[in-house]
Design a protein around this motif. Sequence first.
Motif, short mmCIF file in Angstrom:
data_model
loop_
_atom_site.label_atom_id
_atom_site.label_comp_id
_atom_site.label_asym_id
_atom_site.label_seq_id
_atom_site.Cartn_x
_atom_site.Cartn_y
_atom_site.Cartn_z
N ASP A 4 0.85 -1.18 0.00
CA ASP A 4 0.00 0.00 0.00
C ASP A 4 0.89 1.23 0.00
O ASP A 4 1.88 1.29 0.71
N ASN A 5 0.54 2.24 -0.80
CA ASN A 5 1.37 3.44 -0.95
C ASN A 5 0.79 4.66 -0.26
O ASN A 5 1.20 5.78 -0.55
N SER A 6 -0.12 4.49 0.66
CA SER A 6 -0.72 5.65 1.32
C SER A 6 0.28 6.29 2.30
O SER A 6 1.21 5.64 2.77
N SER A 7 0.04 7.54 2.60
CA SER A 7 0.94 8.29 3.49
C SER A 7 0.71 7.87 4.94
O SER A 7 -0.36 7.34 5.28
N PRO A 8 1.68 8.13 5.81
CA PRO A 8 1.50 7.80 7.23
C PRO A 8 0.30 8.53 7.85
O PRO A 8 -0.38 7.96 8.71
N GLU A 9 0.03 9.75 7.41
CA GLU A 9 -1.11 10.49 7.94
C GLU A 9 -2.43 9.82 7.54
O GLU A 9 -3.37 9.74 8.35
N GLN A 10 -2.50 9.36 6.28
CA GLN A 10 -3.71 8.68 5.83
C GLN A 10 -3.91 7.37 6.61
O GLN A 10 -5.02 7.03 7.00
N ARG A 11 -2.80 6.66 6.83
CA ARG A 11 -2.89 5.40 7.56
C ARG A 11 -3.36 5.65 9.00
O ARG A 11 -4.20 4.92 9.52
N ARG A 12 -2.82 6.67 9.63
CA ARG A 12 -3.21 6.98 11.00
C ARG A 12 -4.68 7.38 11.06
O ARG A 12 -5.41 6.97 11.98
N ASN A 17 -11.34 -0.90 3.34
CA ASN A 17 -11.31 0.54 3.05
C ASN A 17 -10.14 0.91 2.15
O ASN A 17 -10.23 1.87 1.38
N PHE A 18 -9.04 0.19 2.26
CA PHE A 18 -7.88 0.45 1.41
C PHE A 18 -8.02 -0.19 0.03
O PHE A 18 -7.11 -0.10 -0.79
N ASN A 19 -9.14 -0.86 -0.18
CA ASN A 19 -9.43 -1.49 -1.48
C ASN A 19 -8.34 -2.45 -1.92
O ASN A 19 -7.89 -2.45 -3.05
N ILE A 20 -7.93 -3.28 -1.01
CA ILE A 20 -6.97 -4.32 -1.37
C ILE A 20 -7.78 -5.48 -1.92
O ILE A 20 -8.55 -6.11 -1.20
N GLY A 21 -7.61 -5.74 -3.21
CA GLY A 21 -8.41 -6.75 -3.87
C GLY A 21 -8.13 -8.14 -3.33
O GLY A 21 -8.98 -8.78 -2.76
N THR A 22 -6.94 -8.63 -3.53
CA THR A 22 -6.53 -9.91 -2.98
C THR A 22 -5.69 -9.59 -1.76
O THR A 22 -4.64 -8.97 -1.88
N PRO A 23 -6.13 -9.96 -0.60
CA PRO A 23 -5.49 -9.49 0.61
C PRO A 23 -4.04 -9.91 0.80
O PRO A 23 -3.28 -9.20 1.39
N ILE A 24 -3.66 -11.05 0.30
CA ILE A 24 -2.30 -11.52 0.52
C ILE A 24 -1.72 -11.98 -0.80
O ILE A 24 -2.35 -12.76 -1.51
N PRO A 25 -0.54 -11.49 -1.14
CA PRO A 25 0.10 -12.05 -2.32
C PRO A 25 0.35 -13.53 -2.10
O PRO A 25 0.78 -13.93 -1.03
N ARG A 26 0.03 -14.33 -3.09
CA ARG A 26 0.22 -15.77 -2.97
C ARG A 26 1.70 -16.10 -2.86
O ARG A 26 2.56 -15.35 -3.27
N ALA A 27 1.97 -17.24 -2.28
CA ALA A 27 3.36 -17.66 -2.10
C ALA A 27 4.05 -17.77 -3.45
O ALA A 27 3.48 -18.29 -4.41
N PRO A 28 5.26 -17.26 -3.56
CA PRO A 28 5.97 -17.31 -4.84
C PRO A 28 6.31 -18.75 -5.22
O PRO A 28 6.57 -19.58 -4.37
N LYS A 29 6.32 -19.01 -6.51
CA LYS A 29 6.62 -20.34 -7.02
C LYS A 29 8.12 -20.57 -7.13
O LYS A 29 8.57 -21.69 -7.19
#
Length: 195
Positions: free
Chosen positions: A120-128, A153-165
């Motif tokens: 996520d690229n939001s600013s620390p103020e936005q996160r707080r 609220n942060f609109n993370i589509g897939t919450p966790i990147p899948r384990a790399p192959k």
Amino acid sequence: MGSFLTFPLMTAPDCYELPSYEESSEDEEEADLASELHKANQRFCKSIVQEGMRSRNEQANFDGYRHNWSEVVDEMKKKYPQWTPRDFLNLRHQFKVFDSNDIYLLDFNDFNKALDYNQDNSSPEQRRAMFDSVDTHHYNSINFEEYLQLLNNFNIGTPIPRAPKTEAIKDPVCLDIISDVNKADPFIGMCHGLF
């Protein structure tokens, strides 16, 4: 006559009276200091006790999730239709990984690590601001349900990147997490379902 010898009292017993106690200014200062220390201790301990009580409640919730997972997922699916049951399971595991104090609650630093991990690229103020909007009781920590609300609220589509192959992982945050998991005590790893 009894088996013990008795002697009549020849003289009256000595009687000692306690001297009258007059409070000095030193005693009053010590009493004031003790009172102030007691009040400070109560304020400090109150937050610790509240956090402990909240942690026990959240632990009970997590145990309930484990025992009634399919029903919990059905309820969560109504609130967050974009996520699959596997995503909810991954989110639950992710929440426990980022719970640095192992109290079933995330503080703001843990929450920042989770967002960094999710790129996520939001600013620390936005996160707080987002964190405070969910932490309505001002506990300075959030539970799993509030965590789901924030990720939604942060609109993370897939919450966790899948384990790399492959072994080629270039994300430094992911490398730090893998390193921390590798350093974990085997018993704690088993408790968190890493094995």
